[in-house]
Write a protein that holds these residues in place. Structure first.
Motif, PDB file in Angstrom:
ATOM      1  N   HIS A  38       7.082   6.916  -2.839  1.00 18.41           N
ATOM      2  CA  HIS A  38       6.330   5.789  -2.328  1.00 18.41           C
ATOM      3  C   HIS A  38       4.934   5.794  -2.927  1.00 18.41           C
ATOM      4  O   HIS A  38       4.449   6.814  -3.407  1.00 18.41           O
ATOM      5  CB  HIS A  38       6.253   5.852  -0.804  1.00 18.41           C
ATOM      6  CG  HIS A  38       5.811   7.189  -0.298  1.00 18.41           C
ATOM      7  ND1 HIS A  38       6.707   8.128   0.161  1.00 18.41           N
ATOM      8  CD2 HIS A  38       4.589   7.752  -0.225  1.00 18.41           C
ATOM      9  CE1 HIS A  38       6.049   9.218   0.516  1.00 18.41           C
ATOM     10  NE2 HIS A  38       4.757   9.020   0.284  1.00 18.41           N
ATOM     11  N   CYS A  39       4.301   4.636  -2.890  1.00 19.18           N
ATOM     12  CA  CYS A  39       2.919   4.520  -3.379  1.00 19.18           C
ATOM     13  C   CYS A  39       2.031   5.378  -2.487  1.00 19.18           C
ATOM     14  O   CYS A  39       2.195   5.403  -1.270  1.00 19.18           O
ATOM     15  CB  CYS A  39       2.467   3.065  -3.322  1.00 19.18           C
ATOM     16  SG  CYS A  39       0.688   2.890  -3.576  1.00 19.18           S
ATOM     17  N   ARG A  40       1.064   6.094  -3.112  1.00 20.47           N
ATOM     18  CA  ARG A  40       0.223   6.997  -2.338  1.00 20.47           C
ATOM     19  C   ARG A  40      -0.801   6.239  -1.492  1.00 20.47           C
ATOM     20  O   ARG A  40      -1.363   6.791  -0.546  1.00 20.47           O
ATOM     21  CB  ARG A  40      -0.485   7.992  -3.257  1.00 20.47           C
ATOM     22  CG  ARG A  40       0.516   8.778  -4.114  1.00 20.47           C
ATOM     23  CD  ARG A  40      -0.141   9.935  -4.798  1.00 20.47           C
ATOM     24  NE  ARG A  40      -0.955  10.653  -3.851  1.00 20.47           N
ATOM     25  CZ  ARG A  40      -0.475  11.404  -2.878  1.00 20.47           C
ATOM     26  NH1 ARG A  40       0.824  11.553  -2.770  1.00 20.47           N
ATOM     27  NH2 ARG A  40      -1.282  12.001  -2.050  1.00 20.47           N
ATOM     28  N   SER A  41      -1.041   4.975  -1.814  1.00 18.63           N
ATOM     29  CA  SER A  41      -2.004   4.201  -1.026  1.00 18.63           C
ATOM     30  C   SER A  41      -1.318   3.362   0.042  1.00 18.63           C
ATOM     31  O   SER A  41      -1.565   3.512   1.224  1.00 18.63           O
ATOM     32  CB  SER A  41      -2.811   3.268  -1.923  1.00 18.63           C
ATOM     33  OG  SER A  41      -3.401   3.998  -2.952  1.00 18.63           O
ATOM     34  N   CYS A  42      -0.398   2.451  -0.387  1.00 15.75           N
ATOM     35  CA  CYS A  42       0.165   1.510   0.580  1.00 15.75           C
ATOM     36  C   CYS A  42       1.501   1.980   1.160  1.00 15.75           C
ATOM     37  O   CYS A  42       2.057   1.307   2.034  1.00 15.75           O
ATOM     38  CB  CYS A  42       0.318   0.124  -0.055  1.00 15.75           C
ATOM     39  SG  CYS A  42       1.530   0.082  -1.388  1.00 15.75           S
ATOM     40  N   LYS A  43       1.997   3.135   0.665  1.00 15.54           N
ATOM     41  CA  LYS A  43       3.232   3.756   1.201  1.00 15.54           C
ATOM     42  C   LYS A  43       4.502   2.941   0.952  1.00 15.54           C
ATOM     43  O   LYS A  43       5.566   3.271   1.457  1.00 15.54           O
ATOM     44  CB  LYS A  43       3.130   4.053   2.716  1.00 15.54           C
ATOM     45  CG  LYS A  43       1.881   4.784   3.150  1.00 15.54           C
ATOM     46  CD  LYS A  43       1.931   6.245   2.739  1.00 15.54           C
ATOM     47  CE  LYS A  43       0.590   6.919   3.064  1.00 15.54           C
ATOM     48  NZ  LYS A  43       0.300   8.061   2.205  1.00 15.54           N
ATOM     49  N   HIS A  63      -1.407   0.427 -12.291  1.00 14.87           N
ATOM     50  CA  HIS A  63      -1.715  -0.009 -10.916  1.00 14.87           C
ATOM     51  C   HIS A  63      -0.438  -0.223 -10.118  1.00 14.87           C
ATOM     52  O   HIS A  63       0.579  -0.608 -10.665  1.00 14.87           O
ATOM     53  CB  HIS A  63      -2.531  -1.303 -10.932  1.00 14.87           C
ATOM     54  CG  HIS A  63      -3.862  -1.125 -11.570  1.00 14.87           C
ATOM     55  ND1 HIS A  63      -4.975  -0.699 -10.877  1.00 14.87           N
ATOM     56  CD2 HIS A  63      -4.261  -1.276 -12.854  1.00 14.87           C
ATOM     57  CE1 HIS A  63      -5.992  -0.605 -11.715  1.00 14.87           C
ATOM     58  NE2 HIS A  63      -5.594  -0.947 -12.924  1.00 14.87           N
ATOM     59  N   CYS A  64      -0.532  -0.005  -8.796  1.00 17.71           N
ATOM     60  CA  CYS A  64       0.620  -0.228  -7.929  1.00 17.71           C
ATOM     61  C   CYS A  64       1.009  -1.712  -7.946  1.00 17.71           C
ATOM     62  O   CYS A  64       0.141  -2.581  -7.941  1.00 17.71           O
ATOM     63  CB  CYS A  64       0.270   0.209  -6.504  1.00 17.71           C
ATOM     64  SG  CYS A  64       1.497  -0.284  -5.285  1.00 17.71           S
ATOM     65  N   ARG A  65       2.312  -2.001  -7.972  1.00 17.09           N
ATOM     66  CA  ARG A  65       2.797  -3.383  -8.005  1.00 17.09           C
ATOM     67  C   ARG A  65       2.333  -4.160  -6.764  1.00 17.09           C
ATOM     68  O   ARG A  65       2.076  -5.360  -6.836  1.00 17.09           O
ATOM     69  CB  ARG A  65       4.331  -3.387  -8.083  1.00 17.09           C
ATOM     70  CG  ARG A  65       4.938  -4.790  -8.137  1.00 17.09           C
ATOM     71  CD  ARG A  65       6.452  -4.727  -8.148  1.00 17.09           C
ATOM     72  NE  ARG A  65       6.998  -4.183  -9.403  1.00 17.09           N
ATOM     73  CZ  ARG A  65       7.202  -4.914 -10.510  1.00 17.09           C
ATOM     74  NH1 ARG A  65       6.913  -6.185 -10.523  1.00 17.09           N
ATOM     75  NH2 ARG A  65       7.715  -4.349 -11.572  1.00 17.09           N
ATOM     76  N   TYR A  66       2.226  -3.459  -5.621  1.00 16.11           N
ATOM     77  CA  TYR A  66       1.947  -4.145  -4.359  1.00 16.11           C
ATOM     78  C   TYR A  66       0.460  -4.171  -4.014  1.00 16.11           C
ATOM     79  O   TYR A  66      -0.124  -5.221  -3.817  1.00 16.11           O
ATOM     80  CB  TYR A  66       2.756  -3.506  -3.234  1.00 16.11           C
ATOM     81  CG  TYR A  66       4.227  -3.400  -3.599  1.00 16.11           C
ATOM     82  CD1 TYR A  66       5.026  -4.544  -3.607  1.00 16.11           C
ATOM     83  CD2 TYR A  66       4.779  -2.193  -3.990  1.00 16.11           C
ATOM     84  CE1 TYR A  66       6.368  -4.464  -3.977  1.00 16.11           C
ATOM     85  CE2 TYR A  66       6.113  -2.108  -4.364  1.00 16.11           C
ATOM     86  CZ  TYR A  66       6.903  -3.241  -4.355  1.00 16.11           C
ATOM     87  OH  TYR A  66       8.211  -3.169  -4.738  1.00 16.11           O
ATOM     88  N   CYS A  67      -0.148  -2.974  -3.918  1.00 15.16           N
ATOM     89  CA  CYS A  67      -1.539  -2.944  -3.447  1.00 15.16           C
ATOM     90  C   CYS A  67      -2.545  -2.926  -4.593  1.00 15.16           C
ATOM     91  O   CYS A  67      -3.748  -2.994  -4.361  1.00 15.16           O
ATOM     92  CB  CYS A  67      -1.766  -1.744  -2.527  1.00 15.16           C
ATOM     93  SG  CYS A  67      -1.657  -0.162  -3.384  1.00 15.16           S
ATOM     94  N   LYS A  68      -2.053  -2.841  -5.835  1.00 14.01           N
ATOM     95  CA  LYS A  68      -2.902  -2.869  -7.039  1.00 14.01           C
ATOM     96  C   LYS A  68      -3.863  -1.685  -7.154  1.00 14.01           C
ATOM     97  O   LYS A  68      -4.770  -1.710  -7.973  1.00 14.01           O
ATOM     98  CB  LYS A  68      -3.722  -4.188  -7.133  1.00 14.01           C
ATOM     99  CG  LYS A  68      -2.918  -5.457  -6.971  1.00 14.01           C
ATOM    100  CD  LYS A  68      -1.995  -5.690  -8.147  1.00 14.01           C
ATOM    101  CE  LYS A  68      -1.059  -6.862  -7.889  1.00 14.01           C
ATOM    102  NZ  LYS A  68       0.172  -6.785  -8.665  1.00 14.01           N
TER     103      LYS A  68
HETATM  104 ZN   LIG Z   1       0.525   0.624  -3.408  1.00 12.26          ZN
END
Ligand SMILES: [Zn+2]
Length: 264
Positions: A38-43, A63-68
């Motif tokens: 999972h993304c380390r920021s937005c999970k 960059h993360c696809r979701y939270c950038k």
């Molecule tokens: Zn993210």
């Protein structure tokens, strides 16, 4: 055929590097290895197409696809590094054993053992560099695996005992003299790992090389004002680099040095 093996060892290294990245974070944060990435920021769960080694990082522009949020450089660097190291390990063994098509089971096992050691050293390199920790879970597991494999492969326990004693006592003396201020217990167990992985001349070469690299890096950091005298430096990181160099080029380096001082 050999070039195909070499190519696949690079690809396998990339994929394994991706697994090691995941392992490094989960070990550090005490998470279990179960559960999807999972993304380390937005999970948010990372889909397989966003989890391809190096490629996904480049496609997503880091960059993360979701939270950038920015994804750590550690990911593509470790993946590429392990890819190259796995390839160098197989090339090095090819020099010794000849064409891979004729390798016997023991020789394949030596390849697996060296890939395992490389992976362990990369994990220690990153964790000590970032957080100044060498986890027992990592070092002691590796000691057990390397010791077991080397005994199985027919290394004499006497020579393993000698190199392990040298590996541990070098750090133990400093640990006792400085009452644990110069280095920590993690370094002692790394010394043990070096001892069960290498012959004693290689253990000594690794230690000297590590201190040499450490001194150069320390001088560079002082010169650029990044650190001051007495700053903490990750000994495990330098030892890992030195051990990787000795694993790949040990005999060449040791012979070169012995010739230099006219030993033979
Ligand atoms: Zn993210």
């Amino acid at each position: 055929m050999d070039s195909l093996f070499i190519f696949f060892s690079f690809i396998f290294g990339l994929i394994f590097g991706s697994f090691l990245n995941c392992l490094i974070w989960r070990l550090y944060e005490g998470e279990s290895m179960a559960g999807r990435s999972h993304c380390r920021s937005c999970k948010k769960i990372i889909h397989w197409y966003d989890n391809l080694p190096v490629i996904s990082y480049l496609l997503l522009g880091g960059h993360c696809r979701y939270c950038k949020k920015h994804i750590s450089w550690q990911y593509p660097i470790v993946e590429t590094l392990v890819g190259f190291l796995f390839m160098l390990v197989i090339l090095r063994l090819k020099q010794e054993f000849g064409s891979m098509e004729a390798w016997n089971l023991d020789q394949v096992l030596i390849l697996a053992r060296n890939w395992f050691l490389v992976s362990t050293l990369v994990v220690i390199f990153i964790m000590d560099l970032r957080w100044y920790v060498i986890l027992d879970k990592v070092s002691l597991t590796a000691v057990a695996v390397m010791l077991g494999l080397n005994l199985y492969l027919g290394f004499s326990w006497q020579s393993l005992l000698i190199s392990a004693t040298i590996g541990v006592s070098f750090f133990l003396i400093q640990f006792l003299v400085s009452r644990g201020r110069w280095l920590g217990g993690g370094d002692l167990r790394l010394g043990l790992l070096l001892g069960v992985s290498f012959s004693w001349p290689e253990v000594l070469a690794t230690i000297f090389l590590a201190y040499g690299i450490g001194a150069l890096v320390a001088l560079a950091l002082l010169a650029f004002g990044k650190k001051h005298w007495g700053s903490k430096l990750p000994l495990g990181t330098f030892l890992s680099v030195a051990a990787l160099i000795i694993l790949l080029y040990g005999p060449t380096i040791i012979n070169w040095y012995l010739n230099l001082i006219n030993w033979r």
